[in-house]
Design a protein around this motif. Structure first.
Motif, PDB file in Angstrom:
ATOM      1  N   GLU A 157       0.832  -1.206   0.000  1.00 37.02           N
ATOM      2  CA  GLU A 157       0.000   0.000   0.000  1.00 37.02           C
ATOM      3  C   GLU A 157       0.865   1.255   0.000  1.00 37.02           C
ATOM      4  O   GLU A 157       0.619   2.207  -0.755  1.00 37.02           O
ATOM      5  CB  GLU A 157      -0.918  -0.011   1.217  1.00 37.02           C
ATOM      6  N   PHE A 158       1.885   1.263   0.853  1.00 39.68           N
ATOM      7  CA  PHE A 158       2.775   2.415   0.922  1.00 39.68           C
ATOM      8  C   PHE A 158       3.451   2.652  -0.427  1.00 39.68           C
ATOM      9  O   PHE A 158       3.527   3.786  -0.901  1.00 39.68           O
ATOM     10  CB  PHE A 158       3.833   2.227   2.016  1.00 39.68           C
ATOM     11  N   GLU A 159       3.926   1.583  -1.041  1.00 36.43           N
ATOM     12  CA  GLU A 159       4.646   1.720  -2.307  1.00 36.43           C
ATOM     13  C   GLU A 159       3.748   2.304  -3.395  1.00 36.43           C
ATOM     14  O   GLU A 159       4.208   3.090  -4.221  1.00 36.43           O
ATOM     15  CB  GLU A 159       5.210   0.362  -2.736  1.00 36.43           C
ATOM     16  N   LYS A 160       2.469   1.966  -3.374  1.00 36.66           N
ATOM     17  CA  LYS A 160       1.541   2.482  -4.386  1.00 36.66           C
ATOM     18  C   LYS A 160       1.277   3.971  -4.221  1.00 36.66           C
ATOM     19  O   LYS A 160       1.052   4.668  -5.198  1.00 36.66           O
ATOM     20  CB  LYS A 160       0.221   1.715  -4.323  1.00 36.66           C
ATOM     21  N   GLN A 161       1.292   4.466  -2.971  1.00 36.62           N
ATOM     22  CA  GLN A 161       0.955   5.871  -2.751  1.00 36.62           C
ATOM     23  C   GLN A 161       2.170   6.783  -2.582  1.00 36.62           C
ATOM     24  O   GLN A 161       2.036   7.991  -2.637  1.00 36.62           O
ATOM     25  CB  GLN A 161       0.019   6.015  -1.541  1.00 36.62           C
ATOM     26  N   PHE A 162       3.353   6.209  -2.406  1.00 34.06           N
ATOM     27  CA  PHE A 162       4.551   7.013  -2.181  1.00 34.06           C
ATOM     28  C   PHE A 162       5.107   7.546  -3.501  1.00 34.06           C
ATOM     29  O   PHE A 162       5.263   6.812  -4.469  1.00 34.06           O
ATOM     30  CB  PHE A 162       5.625   6.178  -1.470  1.00 34.06           C
ATOM     31  N   ASP A 163       5.426   8.842  -3.517  1.00 37.95           N
ATOM     32  CA  ASP A 163       6.019   9.476  -4.698  1.00 37.95           C
ATOM     33  C   ASP A 163       7.432   9.951  -4.358  1.00 37.95           C
ATOM     34  O   ASP A 163       7.590  10.976  -3.697  1.00 37.95           O
ATOM     35  CB  ASP A 163       5.163  10.661  -5.153  1.00 37.95           C
ATOM     36  N   PRO A 164       8.462   9.225  -4.790  1.00 42.67           N
ATOM     37  CA  PRO A 164       9.835   9.599  -4.438  1.00 42.67           C
ATOM     38  C   PRO A 164      10.272  10.937  -5.034  1.00 42.67           C
ATOM     39  O   PRO A 164      11.248  11.525  -4.577  1.00 42.67           O
ATOM     40  CB  PRO A 164      10.675   8.447  -4.994  1.00 42.67           C
ATOM     41  N   GLU A 165       9.549  11.422  -6.016  1.00 44.57           N
ATOM     42  CA  GLU A 165       9.886  12.704  -6.637  1.00 44.57           C
ATOM     43  C   GLU A 165       9.485  13.890  -5.759  1.00 44.57           C
ATOM     44  O   GLU A 165      10.112  14.946  -5.816  1.00 44.57           O
ATOM     45  CB  GLU A 165       9.205  12.824  -8.001  1.00 44.57           C
ATOM     46  N   THR A 166       8.433  13.718  -4.960  1.00 48.87           N
ATOM     47  CA  THR A 166       7.906  14.853  -4.186  1.00 48.87           C
ATOM     48  C   THR A 166       7.846  14.604  -2.680  1.00 48.87           C
ATOM     49  O   THR A 166       7.514  15.511  -1.928  1.00 48.87           O
ATOM     50  CB  THR A 166       6.490  15.223  -4.665  1.00 48.87           C
ATOM     51  N   GLN A 167       8.136  13.373  -2.230  1.00 48.62           N
ATOM     52  CA  GLN A 167       8.011  13.039  -0.811  1.00 48.62           C
ATOM     53  C   GLN A 167       9.325  12.489  -0.258  1.00 48.62           C
ATOM     54  O   GLN A 167      10.078  11.828  -0.975  1.00 48.62           O
ATOM     55  CB  GLN A 167       6.897  12.000  -0.600  1.00 48.62           C
ATOM     56  N   ASP A 168       9.542  12.728   1.029  1.00 51.25           N
ATOM     57  CA  ASP A 168      10.700  12.176   1.734  1.00 51.25           C
ATOM     58  C   ASP A 168      10.323  10.801   2.288  1.00 51.25           C
ATOM     59  O   ASP A 168       9.353  10.686   3.053  1.00 51.25           O
ATOM     60  CB  ASP A 168      11.123  13.117   2.873  1.00 51.25           C
ATOM     61  N   TYR A 169      11.090   9.787   1.914  1.00 50.87           N
ATOM     62  CA  TYR A 169      10.762   8.408   2.289  1.00 50.87           C
ATOM     63  C   TYR A 169      10.607   8.227   3.791  1.00 50.87           C
ATOM     64  O   TYR A 169       9.590   7.709   4.264  1.00 50.87           O
ATOM     65  CB  TYR A 169      11.818   7.439   1.741  1.00 50.87           C
ATOM     66  N   LEU A 170      11.613   8.618   4.565  1.00 52.98           N
ATOM     67  CA  LEU A 170      11.564   8.354   6.007  1.00 52.98           C
ATOM     68  C   LEU A 170      10.436   9.110   6.695  1.00 52.98           C
ATOM     69  O   LEU A 170       9.769   8.557   7.580  1.00 52.98           O
ATOM     70  CB  LEU A 170      12.911   8.677   6.649  1.00 52.98           C
ATOM     71  N   THR A 171      10.191  10.339   6.290  1.00 49.47           N
ATOM     72  CA  THR A 171       9.096  11.114   6.883  1.00 49.47           C
ATOM     73  C   THR A 171       7.755  10.461   6.581  1.00 49.47           C
ATOM     74  O   THR A 171       6.913  10.293   7.478  1.00 49.47           O
ATOM     75  CB  THR A 171       9.105  12.561   6.339  1.00 49.47           C
ATOM     76  N   GLU A 172       7.551  10.094   5.334  1.00 45.81           N
ATOM     77  CA  GLU A 172       6.284   9.480   4.926  1.00 45.81           C
ATOM     78  C   GLU A 172       6.108   8.097   5.555  1.00 45.81           C
ATOM     79  O   GLU A 172       5.009   7.747   5.992  1.00 45.81           O
ATOM     80  CB  GLU A 172       6.195   9.388   3.404  1.00 45.81           C
ATOM     81  N   MET A 173       7.184   7.311   5.614  1.00 43.81           N
ATOM     82  CA  MET A 173       7.101   5.976   6.210  1.00 43.81           C
ATOM     83  C   MET A 173       6.778   6.073   7.688  1.00 43.81           C
ATOM     84  O   MET A 173       5.964   5.309   8.207  1.00 43.81           O
ATOM     85  CB  MET A 173       8.408   5.210   5.986  1.00 43.81           C
ATOM     86  N   GLU A 174       7.405   7.001   8.395  1.00 42.04           N
ATOM     87  CA  GLU A 174       7.139   7.179   9.831  1.00 42.04           C
ATOM     88  C   GLU A 174       5.666   7.504  10.061  1.00 42.04           C
ATOM     89  O   GLU A 174       5.017   6.907  10.918  1.00 42.04           O
ATOM     90  CB  GLU A 174       8.026   8.295  10.390  1.00 42.04           C
ATOM     91  N   SER A 175       5.142   8.433   9.306  1.00 40.59           N
ATOM     92  CA  SER A 175       3.742   8.825   9.450  1.00 40.59           C
ATOM     93  C   SER A 175       2.800   7.673   9.093  1.00 40.59           C
ATOM     94  O   SER A 175       1.873   7.347   9.835  1.00 40.59           O
ATOM     95  CB  SER A 175       3.454  10.034   8.557  1.00 40.59           C
ATOM     96  N   PHE A 176       3.054   7.052   7.968  1.00 38.76           N
ATOM     97  CA  PHE A 176       2.232   5.941   7.491  1.00 38.76           C
ATOM     98  C   PHE A 176       2.264   4.770   8.479  1.00 38.76           C
ATOM     99  O   PHE A 176       1.226   4.243   8.875  1.00 38.76           O
ATOM    100  CB  PHE A 176       2.736   5.494   6.113  1.00 38.76           C
ATOM    101  N   GLY A 177       3.467   4.378   8.871  1.00 46.17           N
ATOM    102  CA  GLY A 177       3.625   3.228   9.760  1.00 46.17           C
ATOM    103  C   GLY A 177       3.002   3.438  11.123  1.00 46.17           C
ATOM    104  O   GLY A 177       2.314   2.559  11.649  1.00 46.17           O
ATOM    105  N   ARG A 178       3.227   4.593  11.713  1.00 43.82           N
ATOM    106  CA  ARG A 178       2.639   4.881  13.030  1.00 43.82           C
ATOM    107  C   ARG A 178       1.114   4.866  12.946  1.00 43.82           C
ATOM    108  O   ARG A 178       0.451   4.316  13.820  1.00 43.82           O
ATOM    109  CB  ARG A 178       3.142   6.210  13.573  1.00 43.82           C
ATOM    110  N   ARG A 179       0.571   5.451  11.886  1.00 46.05           N
ATOM    111  CA  ARG A 179      -0.878   5.484  11.721  1.00 46.05           C
ATOM    112  C   ARG A 179      -1.440   4.058  11.623  1.00 46.05           C
ATOM    113  O   ARG A 179      -2.422   3.713  12.283  1.00 46.05           O
ATOM    114  CB  ARG A 179      -1.237   6.306  10.481  1.00 46.05           C
ATOM    115  N   LYS A 180      -0.812   3.224  10.827  1.00 45.40           N
ATOM    116  CA  LYS A 180      -1.289   1.850  10.638  1.00 45.40           C
ATOM    117  C   LYS A 180      -1.128   1.019  11.921  1.00 45.40           C
ATOM    118  O   LYS A 180      -2.063   0.337  12.349  1.00 45.40           O
ATOM    119  CB  LYS A 180      -0.543   1.172   9.493  1.00 45.40           C
TER     120      LYS A 180
END
Length: 82
Positions: A46-69
Motif C-alpha cells: 500500500e505504501f509503495e503504491k501511494q509514495f512518490d519519491p519525486e515529491t516526498q521524503d521516504y523516512l518522513t512518509e514511512m514514519e507517518s504511514f507506519g505509526r498510523r497503521k
C-alpha cells in the motif's frame, strides 16, 4: 532481485522495526505475529503504491504511514494493562 521487490523489502523492514520499537515502549500490543507479518506485507505494498519519491521524503512518509497503521490496529489500552 527486481527493483519492486527491493522496495517492498525495505518497506517491510521499516514497518517491522517500527512495530518492534512501539512494542518495546508499550505503545502497541501484538498477540499474533503472523497476523502482524501479513498486515505489514499488505501495508508495504500500500505504501509503495501511494509514495512518490519525486515529491516526498521516504523516512518522513514511512514514519507517518507506519505509526498510523500500527497504532490504529494494535494500540495498547493502558486501562487494560496491555
Amino acid at each position: 532481485m527486481d527493483q519492486r521487490t527491493k522496495l517492498l523489502c525495505e518497506n517491510v523492514f521499516e514497518l517491522s522495526a517500527m512495530a518492534e520499537e512501539l512494542q518495546i515502549i508499550g505503545s502497541i500490543t501484538v498477540e499474533d505475529s503472523r497476523e502482524l507479518f501479513y498486515l505489514v506485507l499488505d501495508w508495504a505494498e500500500e505504501f509503495e503504491k501511494q509514495f512518490d519519491p519525486e515529491t516526498q521524503d521516504y523516512l518522513t512518509e514511512m514514519e507517518s504511514f507506519g505509526r498510523r497503521k500500527l497504532l490504529g490496529t494494535y494500540q495498547a489500552d493502558p486501562q487494560l494493562g496491555r
